[in-house]
Motif scaffolding. Structure first.
Motif, PDB file in Angstrom:
ATOM      1  N   MET A 113     -14.429  12.645 -11.861  1.00  0.00           N
ATOM      2  CA  MET A 113     -15.044  11.508 -11.238  1.00  0.00           C
ATOM      3  C   MET A 113     -14.223  10.238 -11.456  1.00  0.00           C
ATOM      4  SD  MET A 113     -17.609  11.984  -9.535  1.00  0.00           S
ATOM      5  CE  MET A 113     -19.250  12.369  -9.253  1.00  0.00           C
ATOM      6  N   ASP A 114     -13.679  10.110 -12.650  1.00  0.00           N
ATOM      7  CA  ASP A 114     -12.893   8.921 -12.938  1.00  0.00           C
ATOM      8  C   ASP A 114     -11.657   8.843 -12.053  1.00  0.00           C
ATOM      9  OD1 ASP A 114     -14.604   7.909 -14.816  1.00  0.00           O
ATOM     10  OD2 ASP A 114     -13.592   8.871 -16.500  1.00  0.00           O
ATOM     11  N   SER A 115     -11.073   9.996 -11.707  1.00  0.00           N
ATOM     12  CA  SER A 115      -9.887   9.977 -10.854  1.00  0.00           C
ATOM     13  C   SER A 115     -10.263   9.577  -9.427  1.00  0.00           C
ATOM     14  CB  SER A 115      -9.169  11.332 -10.866  1.00  0.00           C
ATOM     15  OG  SER A 115      -9.976  12.317 -10.252  1.00  0.00           O
ATOM     16  N   ASP A 116     -11.460  10.006  -8.943  1.00  0.00           N
ATOM     17  CA  ASP A 116     -11.907   9.585  -7.614  1.00  0.00           C
ATOM     18  C   ASP A 116     -12.123   8.065  -7.581  1.00  0.00           C
ATOM     19  OD1 ASP A 116     -11.870  12.134  -6.618  1.00  0.00           O
ATOM     20  OD2 ASP A 116     -14.025  12.481  -6.922  1.00  0.00           O
ATOM     21  N   ARG A 117     -12.720   7.543  -8.626  1.00  0.00           N
ATOM     22  CA  ARG A 117     -12.963   6.089  -8.713  1.00  0.00           C
ATOM     23  C   ARG A 117     -11.634   5.342  -8.784  1.00  0.00           C
ATOM     24  NH1 ARG A 117     -16.633   2.307  -8.392  1.00  0.00           N
ATOM     25  NH2 ARG A 117     -16.557   0.630  -9.883  1.00  0.00           N
ATOM     26  N   ALA A 118     -10.691   5.860  -9.530  1.00  0.00           N
ATOM     27  CA  ALA A 118      -9.375   5.227  -9.656  1.00  0.00           C
ATOM     28  C   ALA A 118      -8.662   5.225  -8.308  1.00  0.00           C
ATOM     29  CB  ALA A 118      -8.535   5.942 -10.702  1.00  0.00           C
ATOM     30  N   ILE A 119      -8.784   6.313  -7.556  1.00  0.00           N
ATOM     31  CA  ILE A 119      -8.158   6.390  -6.226  1.00  0.00           C
ATOM     32  C   ILE A 119      -8.794   5.368  -5.285  1.00  0.00           C
ATOM     33  CG2 ILE A 119      -7.870   7.868  -4.199  1.00  0.00           C
ATOM     34  CD1 ILE A 119      -7.536  10.241  -6.144  1.00  0.00           C
ATOM     35  N   LYS A 120     -10.137   5.255  -5.313  1.00  0.00           N
ATOM     36  CA  LYS A 120     -10.831   4.278  -4.467  1.00  0.00           C
ATOM     37  C   LYS A 120     -10.428   2.852  -4.836  1.00  0.00           C
ATOM     38  CE  LYS A 120     -14.944   6.952  -3.326  1.00  0.00           C
ATOM     39  NZ  LYS A 120     -16.401   7.060  -3.452  1.00  0.00           N
ATOM     40  N   ASP A 121     -10.342   2.567  -6.126  1.00  0.00           N
ATOM     41  CA  ASP A 121      -9.934   1.241  -6.568  1.00  0.00           C
ATOM     42  C   ASP A 121      -8.504   0.925  -6.121  1.00  0.00           C
ATOM     43  OD1 ASP A 121     -12.389   0.810  -7.718  1.00  0.00           O
ATOM     44  OD2 ASP A 121     -11.718   1.254  -9.784  1.00  0.00           O
ATOM     45  N   GLU A 122      -7.639   1.925  -6.205  1.00  0.00           N
ATOM     46  CA  GLU A 122      -6.243   1.743  -5.778  1.00  0.00           C
ATOM     47  C   GLU A 122      -6.171   1.486  -4.270  1.00  0.00           C
ATOM     48  OE1 GLU A 122      -2.102   1.417  -6.147  1.00  0.00           O
ATOM     49  OE2 GLU A 122      -3.706   1.309  -7.634  1.00  0.00           O
ATOM     50  N   LYS A 123      -6.971   2.206  -3.486  1.00  0.00           N
ATOM     51  CA  LYS A 123      -6.997   2.008  -2.036  1.00  0.00           C
ATOM     52  C   LYS A 123      -7.518   0.605  -1.694  1.00  0.00           C
ATOM     53  CE  LYS A 123      -7.505   6.771  -0.431  1.00  0.00           C
ATOM     54  NZ  LYS A 123      -8.368   7.726   0.288  1.00  0.00           N
ATOM     55  N   LYS A 124      -8.551   0.147  -2.415  1.00  0.00           N
ATOM     56  CA  LYS A 124      -9.077  -1.199  -2.187  1.00  0.00           C
ATOM     57  C   LYS A 124      -8.020  -2.257  -2.515  1.00  0.00           C
ATOM     58  CE  LYS A 124     -14.015  -0.415  -2.899  1.00  0.00           C
ATOM     59  NZ  LYS A 124     -15.173  -0.712  -3.751  1.00  0.00           N
ATOM     60  N   ARG A 125      -7.291  -2.046  -3.599  1.00  0.00           N
ATOM     61  CA  ARG A 125      -6.250  -2.991  -4.006  1.00  0.00           C
ATOM     62  C   ARG A 125      -5.140  -3.051  -2.953  1.00  0.00           C
ATOM     63  NH1 ARG A 125      -1.520  -3.193  -6.203  1.00  0.00           N
ATOM     64  NH2 ARG A 125      -1.296  -0.969  -6.527  1.00  0.00           N
ATOM     65  N   ILE A 126      -4.734  -1.898  -2.446  1.00  0.00           N
ATOM     66  CA  ILE A 126      -3.690  -1.846  -1.419  1.00  0.00           C
ATOM     67  C   ILE A 126      -4.180  -2.500  -0.129  1.00  0.00           C
ATOM     68  CG2 ILE A 126      -2.381  -0.268   0.071  1.00  0.00           C
ATOM     69  CD1 ILE A 126      -2.161   1.612  -2.358  1.00  0.00           C
ATOM     70  N   LEU A 127      -5.430  -2.224   0.255  1.00  0.00           N
ATOM     71  CA  LEU A 127      -5.993  -2.817   1.458  1.00  0.00           C
ATOM     72  C   LEU A 127      -6.068  -4.344   1.328  1.00  0.00           C
ATOM     73  CD1 LEU A 127      -7.308  -2.479   4.235  1.00  0.00           C
ATOM     74  CD2 LEU A 127      -9.498  -2.207   3.069  1.00  0.00           C
ATOM     75  N   LYS A 128      -6.515  -4.814   0.165  1.00  0.00           N
ATOM     76  CA  LYS A 128      -6.615  -6.249  -0.068  1.00  0.00           C
ATOM     77  C   LYS A 128      -5.232  -6.903   0.006  1.00  0.00           C
ATOM     78  CE  LYS A 128      -8.455  -9.601  -3.344  1.00  0.00           C
ATOM     79  NZ  LYS A 128      -9.103  -9.824  -4.622  1.00  0.00           N
ATOM     80  N   GLY A 129      -4.235  -6.280  -0.599  1.00  0.00           N
ATOM     81  CA  GLY A 129      -2.865  -6.808  -0.552  1.00  0.00           C
ATOM     82  C   GLY A 129      -2.312  -6.824   0.864  1.00  0.00           C
ATOM     83  N   THR A 130      -2.569  -5.757   1.621  1.00  0.00           N
ATOM     84  CA  THR A 130      -2.105  -5.678   3.006  1.00  0.00           C
ATOM     85  C   THR A 130      -2.755  -6.756   3.861  1.00  0.00           C
ATOM     86  OG1 THR A 130      -1.789  -3.289   2.771  1.00  0.00           O
ATOM     87  CG2 THR A 130      -1.901  -4.158   5.007  1.00  0.00           C
ATOM     88  N   LEU A 131      -4.069  -6.946   3.703  1.00  0.00           N
ATOM     89  CA  LEU A 131      -4.768  -7.979   4.462  1.00  0.00           C
ATOM     90  C   LEU A 131      -4.266  -9.379   4.102  1.00  0.00           C
ATOM     91  CD1 LEU A 131      -8.424  -6.599   4.499  1.00  0.00           C
ATOM     92  CD2 LEU A 131      -6.784  -6.640   6.385  1.00  0.00           C
ATOM     93  N   THR A 132      -3.977  -9.599   2.843  1.00  0.00           N
ATOM     94  CA  THR A 132      -3.448 -10.898   2.412  1.00  0.00           C
ATOM     95  C   THR A 132      -2.089 -11.162   3.053  1.00  0.00           C
ATOM     96  OG1 THR A 132      -4.626 -10.738   0.304  1.00  0.00           O
ATOM     97  CG2 THR A 132      -2.776 -12.283   0.412  1.00  0.00           C
ATOM     98  N   ILE A 133      -1.225 -10.168   3.052  1.00  0.00           N
ATOM     99  CA  ILE A 133       0.103 -10.316   3.662  1.00  0.00           C
ATOM    100  C   ILE A 133      -0.025 -10.556   5.163  1.00  0.00           C
ATOM    101  CG2 ILE A 133       2.230  -9.065   4.226  1.00  0.00           C
ATOM    102  CD1 ILE A 133       2.024  -7.821   1.398  1.00  0.00           C
ATOM    103  N   LEU A 134      -0.902  -9.810   5.847  1.00  0.00           N
ATOM    104  CA  LEU A 134      -1.105  -9.996   7.275  1.00  0.00           C
ATOM    105  C   LEU A 134      -1.642 -11.393   7.577  1.00  0.00           C
ATOM    106  CD1 LEU A 134      -2.561  -6.537   8.386  1.00  0.00           C
ATOM    107  CD2 LEU A 134      -0.311  -7.500   8.928  1.00  0.00           C
ATOM    108  N   PHE A 135      -2.544 -11.888   6.746  1.00  0.00           N
ATOM    109  CA  PHE A 135      -3.080 -13.229   6.925  1.00  0.00           C
ATOM    110  C   PHE A 135      -1.981 -14.277   6.788  1.00  0.00           C
ATOM    111  CE2 PHE A 135      -4.794 -17.142   5.075  1.00  0.00           C
ATOM    112  CZ  PHE A 135      -5.635 -17.538   6.099  1.00  0.00           C
ATOM    113  N   ILE A 136      -1.151 -14.146   5.770  1.00  0.00           N
ATOM    114  CA  ILE A 136      -0.069 -15.108   5.544  1.00  0.00           C
ATOM    115  C   ILE A 136       0.931 -15.071   6.695  1.00  0.00           C
ATOM    116  CG2 ILE A 136       1.908 -15.638   4.058  1.00  0.00           C
ATOM    117  CD1 ILE A 136       0.112 -14.790   1.673  1.00  0.00           C
ATOM    118  N   VAL A 137       1.309 -13.892   7.145  1.00  0.00           N
ATOM    119  CA  VAL A 137       2.239 -13.767   8.270  1.00  0.00           C
ATOM    120  C   VAL A 137       1.622 -14.367   9.536  1.00  0.00           C
ATOM    121  CG1 VAL A 137       3.374 -12.104   9.798  1.00  0.00           C
ATOM    122  CG2 VAL A 137       3.509 -11.810   7.324  1.00  0.00           C
ATOM    123  N   GLY A 138       0.362 -14.085   9.789  1.00  0.00           N
ATOM    124  CA  GLY A 138      -0.317 -14.661  10.954  1.00  0.00           C
ATOM    125  C   GLY A 138      -0.372 -16.169  10.896  1.00  0.00           C
TER     126      GLY A 138
END
Length: 134
Positions: A1-26
């Protein structure tokens, strides 16, 4: 279960970083586009110099207005450009008057801060006249 949670947290972190970069570029693209439109259509300081017509100095000597006539060729009419020179600030220059289909100019100082150019009253140094917008 901890590995599933870690994967979800990692995906959220990557998504947040991607959205931040897209916002700055826009944001950067929007700023460049707005400046480009301003530069193309509103910036009076990029107008052609033209041939000198006349100049008049304000009563107290603070400002001088120099007028030029431009002829851009057979398909475009003459235009008059007036520039304000700040005599006490190392000859700083600002274009304050741009009028199409004019070949001559009449400059009259009403007082130390008010100039009349071809019937258009301008409070210098704030006011400008641009036939495209006024």
């Amino acid at each position: 279960m901890d590995s599933d949670r870690a994967i979800k947290d990692e995906k959220k972190r990557i998504l947040k970083g991607t959205l931040t970069i897209l916002f700055i570029v826009g944001l950067i693209v929007a700023v460049v586009a707005v400046y480009g439109i301003y530069w193309l259509f509103y910036d009076l300081d990029r107008l052609p110099q033209g041939d000198f017509l006349t100049e008049e100095t304000s009563p107290n000597g603070t400002y001088t207005v120099k007028a030029y006539v431009t002829d851009e060729g057979a398909t475009v009419s003459y235009a008059v450009r007036g520039e304000l020179i700040f005599n006490e600030k190392d000859d700083k220059v600002k274009t304050i008057y741009w009028s199409y289909r004019e070949e001559s100019v009449d400059i009259t100082w009403k007082d130390d801060d008010t100039v009349i150019i071809n019937g258009h009253t301008l409070d210098v140094p704030e006011d400008t006249f641009d036939f495209r917008h006024d």
